[in-house]
Design an enzyme around this catalytic site. Structure first.
Site, mmCIF file in Angstrom:
data_model
loop_
_atom_site.group_PDB
_atom_site.id
_atom_site.type_symbol
_atom_site.label_atom_id
_atom_site.label_comp_id
_atom_site.label_asym_id
_atom_site.label_seq_id
_atom_site.Cartn_x
_atom_site.Cartn_y
_atom_site.Cartn_z
ATOM 1 N N GLY A 38 -23.407 40.144 7.853
ATOM 2 C CA GLY A 38 -23.067 40.666 6.533
ATOM 3 C C GLY A 38 -24.050 41.689 6.010
ATOM 4 N N SER A 39 -25.233 41.755 6.582
ATOM 5 C CA SER A 39 -26.206 42.789 6.198
ATOM 6 C C SER A 39 -26.033 44.034 7.056
ATOM 7 C CB SER A 39 -27.638 42.258 6.358
ATOM 8 O OG SER A 39 -27.890 41.228 5.439
ATOM 9 N N SER A 75 -31.755 42.862 5.578
ATOM 10 C CA SER A 75 -31.453 41.434 5.772
ATOM 11 C C SER A 75 -31.381 40.794 4.389
ATOM 12 C CB SER A 75 -32.538 40.746 6.597
ATOM 13 O OG SER A 75 -32.333 39.344 6.554
ATOM 14 N N SER A 77 -31.084 37.649 3.431
ATOM 15 C CA SER A 77 -32.008 36.513 3.270
ATOM 16 C C SER A 77 -33.450 36.932 3.498
ATOM 17 C CB SER A 77 -31.661 35.414 4.283
ATOM 18 O OG SER A 77 -31.830 35.917 5.600
ATOM 19 N N THR A 80 -33.758 36.862 8.960
ATOM 20 C CA THR A 80 -32.969 36.965 10.191
ATOM 21 C C THR A 80 -33.850 37.440 11.334
ATOM 22 O OG1 THR A 80 -30.955 37.295 8.959
ATOM 23 C CG2 THR A 80 -30.950 38.131 11.201
ATOM 24 N N ARG A 126 -22.530 38.210 2.942
ATOM 25 C CA ARG A 126 -21.365 39.112 2.990
ATOM 26 C C ARG A 126 -20.772 39.368 1.613
ATOM 27 N NH1 ARG A 126 -20.346 34.134 4.404
ATOM 28 N NH2 ARG A 126 -18.426 33.050 3.844
ATOM 29 N N GLU A 199 -15.473 34.699 8.973
ATOM 30 C CA GLU A 199 -16.345 33.869 8.126
ATOM 31 C C GLU A 199 -15.624 33.275 6.914
ATOM 32 O OE1 GLU A 199 -20.518 35.189 7.621
ATOM 33 O OE2 GLU A 199 -19.913 36.938 8.763
ATOM 34 N N HIS A 215 -6.366 53.543 25.532
ATOM 35 C CA HIS A 215 -6.861 53.681 26.903
ATOM 36 C C HIS A 215 -7.273 52.342 27.501
ATOM 37 C CE1 HIS A 215 -6.798 58.086 26.488
ATOM 38 N NE2 HIS A 215 -7.045 57.808 25.210
ATOM 39 N N LYS A 305 -28.866 28.803 13.552
ATOM 40 C CA LYS A 305 -30.172 29.255 13.031
ATOM 41 C C LYS A 305 -31.161 28.087 13.017
ATOM 42 C CE LYS A 305 -28.589 33.272 10.361
ATOM 43 N NZ LYS A 305 -28.407 33.931 9.075
HETATM 44 O O1 PA5 Z 1 -22.408 36.312 6.477
HETATM 45 C C1 PA5 Z 1 -23.380 35.713 6.941
HETATM 46 O O2 PA5 Z 1 -23.873 34.706 6.414
HETATM 47 C C2 PA5 Z 1 -24.040 36.257 8.192
HETATM 48 O O3 PA5 Z 1 -23.231 37.193 8.830
HETATM 49 C C3 PA5 Z 1 -25.402 36.834 7.833
HETATM 50 O O4 PA5 Z 1 -25.264 38.039 7.110
HETATM 51 C C4 PA5 Z 1 -26.210 37.070 9.120
HETATM 52 O O5 PA5 Z 1 -26.443 35.842 9.765
HETATM 53 C C5 PA5 Z 1 -27.542 37.763 8.858
HETATM 54 O O6 PA5 Z 1 -28.237 37.155 7.810
HETATM 55 P P1 PA5 Z 1 -28.875 38.084 6.688
HETATM 56 O O7 PA5 Z 1 -27.739 38.835 6.096
HETATM 57 O O8 PA5 Z 1 -29.503 37.147 5.716
HETATM 58 O O9 PA5 Z 1 -29.853 38.963 7.403
#
Ligand code: PA5
Length: 312
Positions: A38-39, A75, A77, A80, A126, A199, A215, A305
């Site tokens: 999501g980042s 990131s 959080s 990551t 996200r 997700e 293709h 994780k």
């Molecule tokens: O949506 C989510 O929780 C994940 O895709 C996170 O974005 C991913 O694990 C990376 O973590 P972060 O966005 O905290 O770097």
């Protein structure tokens, strides 16, 4: 999650009000965005919407980059491990930026005196796309990188939020294996829809882009069985030959798959990209409701994780 998604247009406006550092990016020839999930998607959106070359790294290892590259670690959080690892390798470089709500990334950035955009914490990553993206756009614009259409994009998002009936119908209509197809230049939007379906709706999906899919993926349809759904992202700026390919594919797979189309809004690339992303985000929420699942938790990501944190 639903409320956060519904509030996306307003959150984009709020995010634009954050103070961001100013840097002279004259001479910067390209950008490298380090980020996952999501980042990391923020990098794909920037790549799709600006004239400068942008690469996205989703790995532990920093790829080769010349000294004129702006390296941006993102990131939500701040914890990551892939992003922390690649960013640590970038610390000596001339142009670096970190975007995070906290965690180890903010400590790393502070100790290395790296320009940082700190955003509010407490959201699923996200659902924080507004805060990951808009302050970065503001930073880049202030620093001399051209990204047009911010106001138009927010207006487009607001107009989508007012009319979601069709998007709910699409969410309710999805069944079987899910494919997402986009025209070239909208890979960020297609990837985002795939990941949001994963997700939020806890469902498998794949994405591909025209004309490349003609293709390879195209041939896979020869033996396709069972239930299938394809969502095609459409754009007013499609090359006429791409449009011809899309129309051909609709005919070709029509007997084997449900087909839904969503259309971009606005003139600027940013508006067109974000309008597709927002429609996709809403579809993923409606699919989650149809599936009877809670869109917010991502237990399997958390479990991995947790596992990895024990085997360092
Ligand atoms: O949506 C989510 O929780 C994940 O895709 C996170 O974005 C991913 O694990 C990376 O973590 P972060 O966005 O905290 O770097």
């Amino acid at each position: 999650m639903k409320e956060l998604v519904e509030n996306f247009p307003e959150m984009c406006e709020q995010a634009l009000r954050l103070t961001v550092p100013k840097k002279n990016l004259k001479g910067v020839k390209g950008m490298l965005v380090l980020g996952m999930g999501g980042s990391g998607i923020t990098g794909d959106i920037i790549r799709d919407c600006c004239d400068v070359r942008v690469d996205v790294c989703r790995d532990y290892k920093l790829p080769k980059c010349d000294p004129e590259t702006l390296v941006i670690a993102i990131s939500y959080s701040g914890n990551t491990e892939e992003t922390l690892s690649s960013f640590t390798q970038a610390l000596g470089l001339k142009n670096t930026l970190a975007i995070t709500s906290g965690g180890k990334l903010i400590e790393l950035a502070r100790s290395g005196k790296i320009d940082t955009i700190q955003i509010p914490s407490g959201m699923p990553p996200r659902a924080a796309l507004s805060y990951l993206l808009f302050p970065l756009i503001k930073f880049l614009r202030q620093s001399g990188v051209r990204i047009e259409g911010v106001d138009e994009a927010i207006e487009s998002l607001k107009s989508i939020a007012k009319k979601t009936k069709r998007l709910r119908e699409i969410g309710n209509g999805i069944e079987g294996q899910i494919g997402i197809y986009c025209p070239p230049g909208f890979e960020g939007a297609a990837r985002r829809l795939k990941t949001q379906i994963n997700e939020n709706a806890k469902t498998l999906a794949r994405w591909d882009s025209f004309p490349e899919l003609n293709h390879n993926e195209h041939v896979g349809w020869e033996n396709a069985t069972g239930k299938n759904t394809v969502i095609i992202l459409r754009d007013s700026g499609e090359h006429e030959r791409t449009t011809a390919r899309i129309e051909y594919m609709k005919e070709y797979i029509g007997g084997k798959s449900k087909i839904f189309e969503i259309f971009s809004l606005g003139k600027s690339k940013l508006s067109r990209e974000l309008s597709l992303i927002y429609q996709g985000d809403l579809i993923s929420i409606f699919l989650a409701e149809k599936n009877g699942v809670d869109a917010t938790p991502v237990q399997s990501i958390d479990a991995l994780k947790e596992h990895l944190s024990k085997i360092k």
